[in-house]
Design a protein around this motif. Structure first.
Motif, PDB file in Angstrom:
ATOM      1  N   GLU A   1      12.321  11.211 -58.161  1.00 24.85           N
ATOM      2  CA  GLU A   1      11.032  10.907 -57.539  1.00 24.85           C
ATOM      3  C   GLU A   1      11.091   9.085 -57.314  1.00 24.85           C
ATOM      4  O   GLU A   1      10.660   8.745 -56.268  1.00 24.85           O
ATOM      5  N   THR A   2      11.494   8.663 -58.537  1.00 24.06           N
ATOM      6  CA  THR A   2      11.318   7.092 -58.500  1.00 24.06           C
ATOM      7  C   THR A   2      12.875   6.279 -58.194  1.00 24.06           C
ATOM      8  O   THR A   2      12.704   5.022 -58.380  1.00 24.06           O
ATOM      9  N   GLY A   3      13.784   6.945 -58.069  1.00 28.03           N
ATOM     10  CA  GLY A   3      14.963   6.284 -57.701  1.00 28.03           C
ATOM     11  C   GLY A   3      15.933   5.853 -58.893  1.00 28.03           C
ATOM     12  O   GLY A   3      16.651   4.987 -58.923  1.00 28.03           O
ATOM     13  N   GLY A   4      15.497   6.660 -60.043  1.00 30.82           N
ATOM     14  CA  GLY A   4      16.339   6.217 -61.334  1.00 30.82           C
ATOM     15  C   GLY A   4      17.433   7.430 -61.459  1.00 30.82           C
ATOM     16  O   GLY A   4      18.054   8.064 -60.508  1.00 30.82           O
ATOM     17  N   LYS A   5      18.037   7.707 -62.528  1.00 32.09           N
ATOM     18  CA  LYS A   5      18.973   8.646 -62.883  1.00 32.09           C
ATOM     19  C   LYS A   5      18.581   9.315 -64.005  1.00 32.09           C
ATOM     20  O   LYS A   5      17.959   8.831 -65.019  1.00 32.09           O
ATOM     21  N   ALA A   6      18.971  10.385 -64.318  1.00 32.02           N
ATOM     22  CA  ALA A   6      18.406  11.445 -65.464  1.00 32.02           C
ATOM     23  C   ALA A   6      19.994  11.608 -66.231  1.00 32.02           C
ATOM     24  O   ALA A   6      21.010  11.953 -65.676  1.00 32.02           O
ATOM     25  N   PHE A   7      19.992  11.745 -67.519  1.00 27.47           N
ATOM     26  CA  PHE A   7      21.114  12.020 -68.499  1.00 27.47           C
ATOM     27  C   PHE A   7      20.508  12.872 -69.709  1.00 27.47           C
ATOM     28  O   PHE A   7      19.226  12.881 -69.773  1.00 27.47           O
ATOM     29  N   THR A   8      21.500  13.666 -70.068  1.00 26.22           N
ATOM     30  CA  THR A   8      21.164  14.370 -71.307  1.00 26.22           C
ATOM     31  C   THR A   8      22.067  14.228 -72.289  1.00 26.22           C
ATOM     32  O   THR A   8      23.168  14.105 -72.084  1.00 26.22           O
ATOM     33  N   THR A   9      21.678  14.385 -73.656  1.00 25.84           N
ATOM     34  CA  THR A   9      22.476  13.939 -74.772  1.00 25.84           C
ATOM     35  C   THR A   9      22.109  14.919 -76.039  1.00 25.84           C
ATOM     36  O   THR A   9      20.854  14.801 -76.159  1.00 25.84           O
ATOM     37  N   ASP A  10      22.749  15.111 -77.020  1.00 24.33           N
ATOM     38  CA  ASP A  10      22.544  15.752 -78.055  1.00 24.33           C
ATOM     39  C   ASP A  10      23.291  15.009 -79.337  1.00 24.33           C
ATOM     40  O   ASP A  10      23.334  15.365 -80.482  1.00 24.33           O
ATOM     41  N   SER A  11      23.865  13.720 -78.852  1.00 29.16           N
ATOM     42  CA  SER A  11      24.834  13.206 -79.898  1.00 29.16           C
ATOM     43  C   SER A  11      24.722  11.695 -79.623  1.00 29.16           C
ATOM     44  O   SER A  11      24.900  11.237 -78.526  1.00 29.16           O
ATOM     45  N   ALA A  12      24.678  10.754 -80.574  1.00 34.19           N
ATOM     46  CA  ALA A  12      24.871   9.572 -80.409  1.00 34.19           C
ATOM     47  C   ALA A  12      26.144   8.865 -79.742  1.00 34.19           C
ATOM     48  O   ALA A  12      26.269   7.901 -79.203  1.00 34.19           O
ATOM     49  N   ASP A  13      27.395   9.750 -79.853  1.00 35.23           N
ATOM     50  CA  ASP A  13      28.723   9.524 -79.212  1.00 35.23           C
ATOM     51  C   ASP A  13      28.245   9.246 -77.664  1.00 35.23           C
ATOM     52  O   ASP A  13      29.431   8.436 -77.170  1.00 35.23           O
ATOM     53  N   ASP A  14      27.274   9.744 -77.086  1.00 36.15           N
ATOM     54  CA  ASP A  14      27.121   9.628 -75.467  1.00 36.15           C
ATOM     55  C   ASP A  14      26.620   8.206 -75.237  1.00 36.15           C
ATOM     56  O   ASP A  14      26.340   8.083 -73.939  1.00 36.15           O
ATOM     57  N   LEU A  15      26.125   7.467 -76.342  1.00 39.43           N
ATOM     58  CA  LEU A  15      25.174   6.396 -75.860  1.00 39.43           C
ATOM     59  C   LEU A  15      25.732   5.375 -75.105  1.00 39.43           C
ATOM     60  O   LEU A  15      25.093   4.720 -74.304  1.00 39.43           O
ATOM     61  N   PRO A  16      26.717   4.979 -75.548  1.00 36.66           N
ATOM     62  CA  PRO A  16      27.463   3.757 -74.841  1.00 36.66           C
ATOM     63  C   PRO A  16      27.782   4.001 -73.252  1.00 36.66           C
ATOM     64  O   PRO A  16      27.337   3.421 -72.274  1.00 36.66           O
ATOM     65  N   GLN A  17      28.326   5.325 -73.102  1.00 32.17           N
ATOM     66  CA  GLN A  17      28.297   5.742 -71.560  1.00 32.17           C
ATOM     67  C   GLN A  17      26.932   5.813 -70.907  1.00 32.17           C
ATOM     68  O   GLN A  17      26.967   5.275 -69.844  1.00 32.17           O
ATOM     69  N   ILE A  18      26.102   6.388 -71.515  1.00 28.19           N
ATOM     70  CA  ILE A  18      24.971   6.480 -70.723  1.00 28.19           C
ATOM     71  C   ILE A  18      23.987   5.182 -70.400  1.00 28.19           C
ATOM     72  O   ILE A  18      23.891   5.147 -69.436  1.00 28.19           O
ATOM     73  N   LEU A  19      23.950   4.528 -71.680  1.00 24.39           N
ATOM     74  CA  LEU A  19      23.313   3.181 -71.267  1.00 24.39           C
ATOM     75  C   LEU A  19      24.124   2.243 -70.473  1.00 24.39           C
ATOM     76  O   LEU A  19      23.505   1.454 -69.727  1.00 24.39           O
ATOM     77  N   SER A  20      25.342   2.107 -70.538  1.00 29.08           N
ATOM     78  CA  SER A  20      26.215   1.515 -69.647  1.00 29.08           C
ATOM     79  C   SER A  20      26.148   1.953 -68.276  1.00 29.08           C
ATOM     80  O   SER A  20      25.831   1.131 -67.306  1.00 29.08           O
ATOM     81  N   GLU A  21      25.840   3.195 -67.887  1.00 25.05           N
ATOM     82  CA  GLU A  21      25.614   3.594 -66.716  1.00 25.05           C
ATOM     83  C   GLU A  21      24.200   3.090 -66.089  1.00 25.05           C
ATOM     84  O   GLU A  21      24.033   2.610 -65.043  1.00 25.05           O
ATOM     85  N   ILE A  22      23.320   3.153 -66.939  1.00 26.72           N
ATOM     86  CA  ILE A  22      21.818   3.010 -66.592  1.00 26.72           C
ATOM     87  C   ILE A  22      21.950   1.267 -66.256  1.00 26.72           C
ATOM     88  O   ILE A  22      21.328   0.800 -65.273  1.00 26.72           O
ATOM     89  N   PHE A  23      22.292   0.668 -67.357  1.00 24.62           N
ATOM     90  CA  PHE A  23      22.458  -0.927 -67.113  1.00 24.62           C
ATOM     91  C   PHE A  23      23.245  -1.406 -65.673  1.00 24.62           C
ATOM     92  O   PHE A  23      22.748  -2.033 -65.046  1.00 24.62           O
ATOM     93  N   ALA A  24      24.277  -0.582 -65.434  1.00 21.10           N
ATOM     94  CA  ALA A  24      25.199  -1.078 -64.374  1.00 21.10           C
ATOM     95  C   ALA A  24      24.337  -0.512 -63.126  1.00 21.10           C
ATOM     96  O   ALA A  24      24.360  -1.179 -62.110  1.00 21.10           O
ATOM     97  N   SER A  25      23.728   0.587 -62.965  1.00 21.86           N
ATOM     98  CA  SER A  25      23.197   1.116 -61.941  1.00 21.86           C
ATOM     99  C   SER A  25      22.124   0.369 -61.455  1.00 21.86           C
ATOM    100  O   SER A  25      21.784  -0.152 -60.254  1.00 21.86           O
ATOM    101  N   HIS A  26      21.514  -0.276 -62.491  1.00 17.63           N
ATOM    102  CA  HIS A  26      20.269  -1.031 -62.037  1.00 17.63           C
ATOM    103  C   HIS A  26      20.687  -2.469 -61.469  1.00 17.63           C
ATOM    104  O   HIS A  26      19.947  -2.802 -60.732  1.00 17.63           O
ATOM    105  N   LEU A  27      21.706  -2.907 -61.816  1.00 18.77           N
ATOM    106  CA  LEU A  27      22.118  -4.319 -61.676  1.00 18.77           C
ATOM    107  C   LEU A  27      23.304  -4.254 -60.698  1.00 18.77           C
ATOM    108  O   LEU A  27      24.028  -5.222 -60.416  1.00 18.77           O
ATOM    109  N   LYS A  28      23.486  -2.909 -60.000  1.00 11.50           N
ATOM    110  CA  LYS A  28      24.502  -2.935 -59.058  1.00 11.50           C
ATOM    111  C   LYS A  28      25.847  -3.290 -59.656  1.00 11.50           C
ATOM    112  O   LYS A  28      26.699  -4.244 -58.920  1.00 11.50           O
TER     113      LYS A  28
END
Length: 594
Positions: free
Chosen positions: A200-227
């Motif tokens: 609804e707001t133009g963001g992205k949704a991610f799912t995880t049950d492990s800290a191993d996924d954090l670098p990829q998820i946060l990198s994707e969020i950071f990158a998506s927001h700043l093009k």
């Protein structure tokens, strides 16, 4: 003193309203993209199961570490079925500011119930009250997506749903994308709710049950927001010795390179610059952040070329590495030579990159990028993608208007680590008008169109007149503010019982009702058993700060140490103090927020 300053202020504001000042302002360099982020976290008891390894805490800390060393703003909202704790947007100016935010995260407590609407609504308010118009606002939400309302309370699910819908609509209207990280350790994630907030707001949704996924998820969020784009770096399996990883800094416009290293075991690293010189980690231009599950190395204004990262881990341990660059680059379309276009006309499009407001003239940067003109016929919805020539220090091409329709034109340029898009040009071929002008250009991009020259002086004087009126309004406002000086912000109040260890829910006390001074006892609603707190007095400080003084026999602690309040203890937004009351064995915990 103020009377003597008024003529000076008027002179300064009048000069700023002159045509020459307007022309200077229009050429002012644009700075790098800045983020205003609110980290929104569910701290209800259900998270003990859905986030049993505290992935949310690690995610928030890593996101803070990825932000720029200076200039970005971060706020935190922790919610249950009420706002449990809150930290207003804090502008990052040092490593200490980031550590303060991490300490705040470590101090978050759990609560029994959950109401997502409460959290989203408050996150939107935090951005409304503190976001900079020139920054990129965003909300990063960490939750399991489930509501758990208090059955004995008056709040219904229908009311919660209505308030959530209103909060999401407000975020959408104001351009606040919500990025969600669904935490699913117990398999009970309500994915549809979280993905709905993001969609609804133009963001992205991610799912995880492990800290191993954090670098990829946060990198994707950071990158998506700043093009930006996440640059893939091959994972390695540690062998107990240093293993080489090449980090290529593609050009001189890179502001920061964020290298995240994720490993379940301790990792050590060495760094060598493109000249072959070893660089200490950390050092003046290399920052290091570490937690129990990640390390993040940030290169500040790194030299162009191949950097060698050497990583050593425990044998057979898998080490994941992510790389995200932050750029100081804008893409602008040059001013069009004509102010009217109709069916049959051909528009010549020229676009340039700008760094810190200055046009980039290095042709190799353009040649390393692929650029296209995206032309949308808004009458039919058809989108035409036209490749642009990048053989020189510019992107150029042409667009033919084939019908008497309305069109939207923008340039998109990308390479392996980032992309940029220009502002949208709106061409109405029915009337022949260019409804919105392109971003202003400077330097060798070309001369200002004739019609713009003819109208610019009139525009400058109109703006000058408006600014003169604003100058008078500012002076009157300053005089009124001086005469009715009060307080801003709020104090978050919690009471810790020294006998039972129980702590009350935080209460948010707005200070705008007070004038001149107030006591802590007044803030505590004059509770008789807390009368000792009347010895703590607050007065307004400079720059929206509070000054605290305490009387004899009562102490004030900050960061676990007794503070000297004899000359006034200054509190800025985000500062936390505690006031032990000896007569009742209770401690008042206070946090000042603006």
């Amino acid at each position: 003193m103020l009377k003597r300053l008024i003529p000076v202020l008027l002179l300064i504001l009048c000069l700023s309203a002159s045509p020459f000042a307007v022309m200077r302002a229009s050429a002012a360099p644009a700075g790098p993209s800045r983020i205003d982020a609110v980290l929104l976290i569910d701290v209800s008891n259900s998270m003990n199961k859905s986030d049993k390894n505290n992935i949310a805490g690690e995610a928030m800390k890593m996101f803070i570490d990825m932000l720029s060393a200076q200039g970005d703003k971060v706020g935190i909202v922790a919610y249950t079925d009420k706002v449990q704790r809150e930290k207003a947007l804090l502008q990052i100016g040092s490593a200490g500011d980031k550590q303060d935010l991490k300490d705040f995260i470590d101090g978050l407590d759990r609560g029994p119930y959950t109401d997502i609407a409460v959290g989203v609504e408050e996150a939107v308010k935090v951005l409304e009250n503190g976001s900079d118009p020139g920054h990129e606002p965003m909300i990063v939400m960490l939750a399991d997506g489930n509501n758990d309302l208090n059955e004995s309370g008056s709040r219904t699910q229908s009311q919660s749903d209505q308030e959530l819908s209103a909060a999401v609509e407000a975020a959408k209207q104001k351009g606040y994308p919500i990025y969600t990280i669904g935490l699913n350790a117990d398999g009970k994630l309500n994915k549809s709710i979280l993905s709905g907030l993001s969609d609804e707001t133009g963001g992205k949704a991610f799912t995880t049950d492990s800290a191993d996924d954090l670098p990829q998820i946060l990198s994707e969020i950071f990158a998506s927001h700043l093009k930006l784009k996440v640059v893939p770096v091959q994972s390695i399996t540690a062998n107990g010795s240093y293993q080489d990883v090449t980090v290529n800094v593609p050009n001189s416009s890179v502001l920061e390179a964020n290298i995240s290293i994720m490993s379940s075991q301790p990792v050590t690293a060495k760094l060598t610059d493109p000249s072959g010189k070893e660089v200490a980690i950390p050092s003046d231009d290399v920052l290091l952040s570490k937690s129990s599950s990640y390390s993040l190395i940030k290169l500040l204004s790194p030299e162009q070329g191949d950097w060698k990262l050497q990583v050593k881990g425990v044998p057979k341990d898998k080490i994941d590495i992510n790389l995200v660059f932050n750029y100081d680059l804008e893409l602008k379309i040059d001013a069009l030579p004509s102010a009217k276009y109709q069916k049959g006309d051909t528009i010549e499009i020229v676009s340039h990159l700008f760094s810190n407001g200055t046009q980039v003239t290095l042709s190799n940067l353009y040649q390393d990028m692929k650029a296209v003109l995206l032309a949308t016929d808004t009458d039919t919805g058809a989108v035409q993608e036209i490749p642009l020539d990048n053989s020189g220090a510019e992107f150029k091409g042409s667009f033919e208007i084939k019908d008497s329709h309305s069109y939207e034109l923008k340039v998109r340029a990308e390479e392996s680590s980032f992309y940029r898009e220009s502002d949208v040009l709106k061409i109405d071929a029915k009337t022949g008008a260019v409804s919105t002008a392109p971003a202003a250009t400077s330097g060798p991009a070309g001369e200002e169109p004739l019609q713009e020259k003819e109208t610019s002086n009139t525009l400058y004087f109109i703006i000058g007149g408006v600014l003169l009126l604003l100058a008078a309004a500012v002076v009157l406002w300053m005089l009124r503010k001086k005469a009715t000086r009060g307080f801003v912000g709020q104090l978050v109040v919690e009471v810790l019982d020294g006998n039972t260890g129980e702590k009350t829910y935080p209460q948010y006390k707005k200070l705008s009702a007070f004038r001149g001074k107030f006591t802590l006892h007044q803030l505590l609603q004059l509770a008789p058993e807390l009368k000792e707190s009347e010895k703590v007095v607050f007065t307004p400080g400079k720059n929206d700060r509070l000054l605290l003084r305490s009387g004899e026999g009562i102490s004030v602690e900050r960061s676990g140490r007794a503070a000297d309040t004899s000359r006034g203890l200054e509190l800025k937004s985000g500062d936390r103090i505690s006031v032990p009351l000896q007569t009742v064995d209770k401690t008042i915990l206070l946090e000042y927020l603006i």
